[in-house]
Design an enzyme around this catalytic site. Structure first.
Site, mmCIF file in Angstrom:
data_model
loop_
_atom_site.group_PDB
_atom_site.id
_atom_site.type_symbol
_atom_site.label_atom_id
_atom_site.label_comp_id
_atom_site.label_asym_id
_atom_site.label_seq_id
_atom_site.Cartn_x
_atom_site.Cartn_y
_atom_site.Cartn_z
ATOM 1 N N HIS A 1 0.866 -1.183 0.000
ATOM 2 C CA HIS A 1 0.000 0.000 0.000
ATOM 3 C C HIS A 1 0.907 1.238 0.000
ATOM 4 O O HIS A 1 2.003 1.214 0.537
ATOM 5 C CB HIS A 1 -0.866 -0.045 1.260
ATOM 6 C CG HIS A 1 -1.844 1.074 1.413
ATOM 7 N ND1 HIS A 1 -1.488 2.311 1.870
ATOM 8 C CD2 HIS A 1 -3.169 1.133 1.181
ATOM 9 C CE1 HIS A 1 -2.560 3.092 1.926
ATOM 10 N NE2 HIS A 1 -3.585 2.402 1.503
ATOM 11 N N ASP B 1 3.424 -3.879 8.255
ATOM 12 C CA ASP B 1 2.199 -3.109 8.046
ATOM 13 C C ASP B 1 1.050 -4.047 8.410
ATOM 14 O O ASP B 1 0.731 -4.969 7.659
ATOM 15 C CB ASP B 1 2.131 -2.660 6.578
ATOM 16 C CG ASP B 1 0.819 -1.988 6.245
ATOM 17 O OD1 ASP B 1 0.680 -1.509 5.093
ATOM 18 O OD2 ASP B 1 -0.092 -1.935 7.112
ATOM 19 N N GLN C 1 -4.203 -4.580 7.535
ATOM 20 C CA GLN C 1 -5.188 -5.564 7.096
ATOM 21 C C GLN C 1 -5.097 -6.880 7.856
ATOM 22 O O GLN C 1 -6.003 -7.712 7.769
ATOM 23 C CB GLN C 1 -5.021 -5.857 5.588
ATOM 24 C CG GLN C 1 -5.271 -4.663 4.696
ATOM 25 C CD GLN C 1 -6.731 -4.204 4.679
ATOM 26 O OE1 GLN C 1 -7.627 -4.892 5.145
ATOM 27 N NE2 GLN C 1 -6.971 -3.000 4.178
ATOM 28 N N LYS D 1 -10.179 0.107 10.904
ATOM 29 C CA LYS D 1 -10.291 -1.144 10.134
ATOM 30 C C LYS D 1 -10.632 -2.326 11.023
ATOM 31 O O LYS D 1 -10.765 -3.450 10.546
ATOM 32 C CB LYS D 1 -8.989 -1.396 9.385
ATOM 33 C CG LYS D 1 -8.698 -0.362 8.305
ATOM 34 C CD LYS D 1 -7.445 -0.730 7.554
ATOM 35 C CE LYS D 1 -7.064 0.355 6.588
ATOM 36 N NZ LYS D 1 -8.004 0.492 5.467
ATOM 37 N N CYS E 1 -4.719 2.559 -3.538
ATOM 38 C CA CYS E 1 -3.451 3.083 -2.995
ATOM 39 C C CYS E 1 -2.320 2.075 -3.215
ATOM 40 O O CYS E 1 -1.484 1.846 -2.330
ATOM 41 C CB CYS E 1 -3.577 3.422 -1.518
ATOM 42 S SG CYS E 1 -4.748 4.699 -1.166
HETATM 43 C C1 LIG Z 1 -2.255 -2.565 3.785
HETATM 44 C C2 LIG Z 1 -2.589 -1.148 4.203
HETATM 45 N N1 LIG Z 1 -1.625 -0.395 4.777
HETATM 46 C C3 LIG Z 1 -1.878 0.871 5.185
HETATM 47 C C4 LIG Z 1 -3.129 1.432 4.999
HETATM 48 C C5 LIG Z 1 -3.370 2.856 5.488
HETATM 49 O O1 LIG Z 1 -4.290 2.821 6.552
HETATM 50 P P1 LIG Z 1 -4.908 4.213 7.061
HETATM 51 O O2 LIG Z 1 -5.527 4.861 5.873
HETATM 52 O O3 LIG Z 1 -5.918 3.823 8.112
HETATM 53 O O4 LIG Z 1 -3.753 4.996 7.631
HETATM 54 C C6 LIG Z 1 -4.158 0.696 4.398
HETATM 55 C C7 LIG Z 1 -5.504 1.336 4.189
HETATM 56 N N2 LIG Z 1 -6.343 0.628 3.300
HETATM 57 C C8 LIG Z 1 -6.917 1.352 2.212
HETATM 58 C C9 LIG Z 1 -7.861 2.447 2.607
HETATM 59 O O5 LIG Z 1 -9.036 2.217 1.758
HETATM 60 N N3 LIG Z 1 -8.909 1.026 1.070
HETATM 61 C C10 LIG Z 1 -7.715 0.438 1.340
HETATM 62 O O6 LIG Z 1 -7.344 -0.647 0.965
HETATM 63 C C11 LIG Z 1 -3.890 -0.621 3.999
HETATM 64 O O7 LIG Z 1 -4.849 -1.393 3.435
#
Ligand SMILES: Cc1ncc(COP(=O)(O)O)c(CN[C@@H]2CONC2=O)c1O
Length: 412
Positions: A123, A200, A203, A226, A366
């Site tokens: 991400h 990280d 998820q 989440k 992202c």
């Molecule tokens: C694997 C992973 N790392 C970091 C983040 C960042 O998290 P925050 O936005 O809470 O700081 C996300 C957010 N997931 C995105 C947000 O919307 N859809 C997604 O898959 C993520 O899925």
């Protein structure tokens, strides 16, 4: 008492919403999960009965607010099995936590010629901080390749992690490919080369049992929203020995010991990294979210995701013209499934599903380097959680078929 998933939906009023004259089917849990009454009640109880600023007040409400705030930290500590609450920092979310590692540990340690190893499935929040750190320091950013199944290529990982590696940063669960990565093995590879392991957990923490001491990771970042909590609260776990050597990132109230005219000293962990008034209510609500997850049990949550994916994946795979990205074997999947329908932009596909009351996400998630790696501009993504049912899965499949029919001759 273990909660029965069969009547869990009554805790989530939002799941009764009607969207485009259809009962909502919410399948965007990887973006953010819905919130049970118990979490919203925790916020209400705090603001109606305990609201005060924490740590320095000597009046009863301030003591109560501090007690609830620090009790939430202890709940999070136990949830991820950290050795001490000194290792549990409240942040805004996974993005903030990952940036803090780069801004503090990274700025202090990384030098020109060092290597930072991530993967193509990361991400942006676990990619851009390392990319910018490498650019600032003249370090090298390296990417671990993916297998044809969309899993991490561990043979390549062993090649990429070398004596020049100082940081390995990998998602424990992927937000597009839906896979669980072997971060415990990666930590061993990193430590063997004198590097640190950053996980990280955005998820993974909501979906599987995470034990930071078993993983032996040095840092792990995740987001409250989440995992049933409110937006704006998250956690950065870090080994105490590292935190003691790391400079604070933000300065001001709460994080000082003594402020002199021309220098200052810092307070103890974890508060050294928590400048200013913290998100008191968010932390307390996150504690309520942890309580709720513990009442269900992470094993039951993981088993439910496996059951739903095992049920829906074959039905999606049977749709002619539908491509699923990542493992085709349900056993390799968390509750995240990315897919595209031939001849349809994922935004049109997601709009078609929304017309049927089914909420999925569409776009690059992202993860633009991953989209390029997969050779696609974007994808639709359904992400299940424990309050989703097989009936929800059937609604997804039928909505995909209806959308395919609706657009079949390429015109609206
Ligand atoms: C694997 C992973 N790392 C970091 C983040 C960042 O998290 P925050 O936005 O809470 O700081 C996300 C957010 N997931 C995105 C947000 O919307 N859809 C997604 O898959 C993520 O899925």
């Amino acid at each position: 008492m273990v909660k029965d998933l069969n009547n869990i939906r009554e805790d989530f009023p939002i799941l009764n919403e009607i969207v485009n004259d259809e009962p909502l089917v919410y399948l965007d849990n990887a973006a953010t999960t819905q919130k049970p009454r118990q979490v919203v009640q925790a916020l209400e109880n705090y603001y109606y009965h305990d609201n005060a600023n924490v740590h320095r007040g000597v009046h009863t409400l301030a003591e109560r607010a501090t007690e609830h705030f620090e009790a939430a930290r202890e709940k999070v500590r136990a949830f991820i099995n950290a050795a001490s609450t000194k290792e549990v920092l409240f942040t805004r979310g996974a993005t903030t936590g990952l940036n803090w590692i780069a801004a503090s540990y990274g700025e202090k340690v990384i030098q020109a010629g060092d290597e930072i190893v991530i993967s193509y499935m990361e991400h942006h929040s676990n990619l851009v901080p390392w990319q910018q750190l490498a650019l600032r320091k003249g370090a090298t950013l390296k990417y671990i390749k993916l297998t044809d199944q969309g899993t991490l290529d561990m043979a390549d990982a062993k090649q990429q992690i070398t004596s020049k590696t100082k940081i390995v940063a990998i998602a424990q669960a992927a937000n597009v490919m839906g896979v669980i990565n072997p971060v415990k093995e990666l930590a061993k590879l990193a430590h063997a080369q004198g590097a640190i392991m950053v996980v990280d957990g955005a998820q993974s923490v909501p979906n599987i049992k995470v034990d930071v001491q078993d993983l032996d990771c040095d840092f792990l970042a995740f987001s409250g929203h989440k995992m049933l909590g409110p937006t704006g609260i998250g956690v950065l776990y870090a080994k105490e020995a590292l935190l003691l050597e790391m400079p604070p990132i933000e300065f001001g109230g709460e994080m000082i010991d003594f402020v002199n005219l021309f220098d200052s000293s810092w307070t103890d962990l974890p508060w050294k990294f928590e400048a200013g008034t913290p998100d008191i209510s968010g932390a307390i609500a996150l504690g309520a979210a942890v309580d709720y997850l513990n009442e269900i049990g992470m094993d039951q949550i993981q088993a439910h995701s496996h059951e739903i994916v095992s049920y829906v994946l074959p039905k999606l795979q049977a749709i002619d013209g539908l491509t699923i990205y990542g493992p085709q074997d349900p056993a390799e999947h968390t509750g995240v499934i990315a897919f595209n329908l031939d001849g349809l932009h994922p935004h049109d596909l997601a709009t078609g599903l929304d017309m049927e009351g089914v909420a999925v996400r569409a776009g690059h998630h992202c993860a633009q380097p991953l989209m390029k790696y997969l050779g696609i501009p974007a994808a639709a993504r359904a992400s299940f959680y424990f309050y989703n049912t097989k009936a929800d899965a059937d609604r997804l499949v039928n909505a995909v078929l209806a959308t395919k029919e609706f657009f079949k001759d390429g015109t609206i």
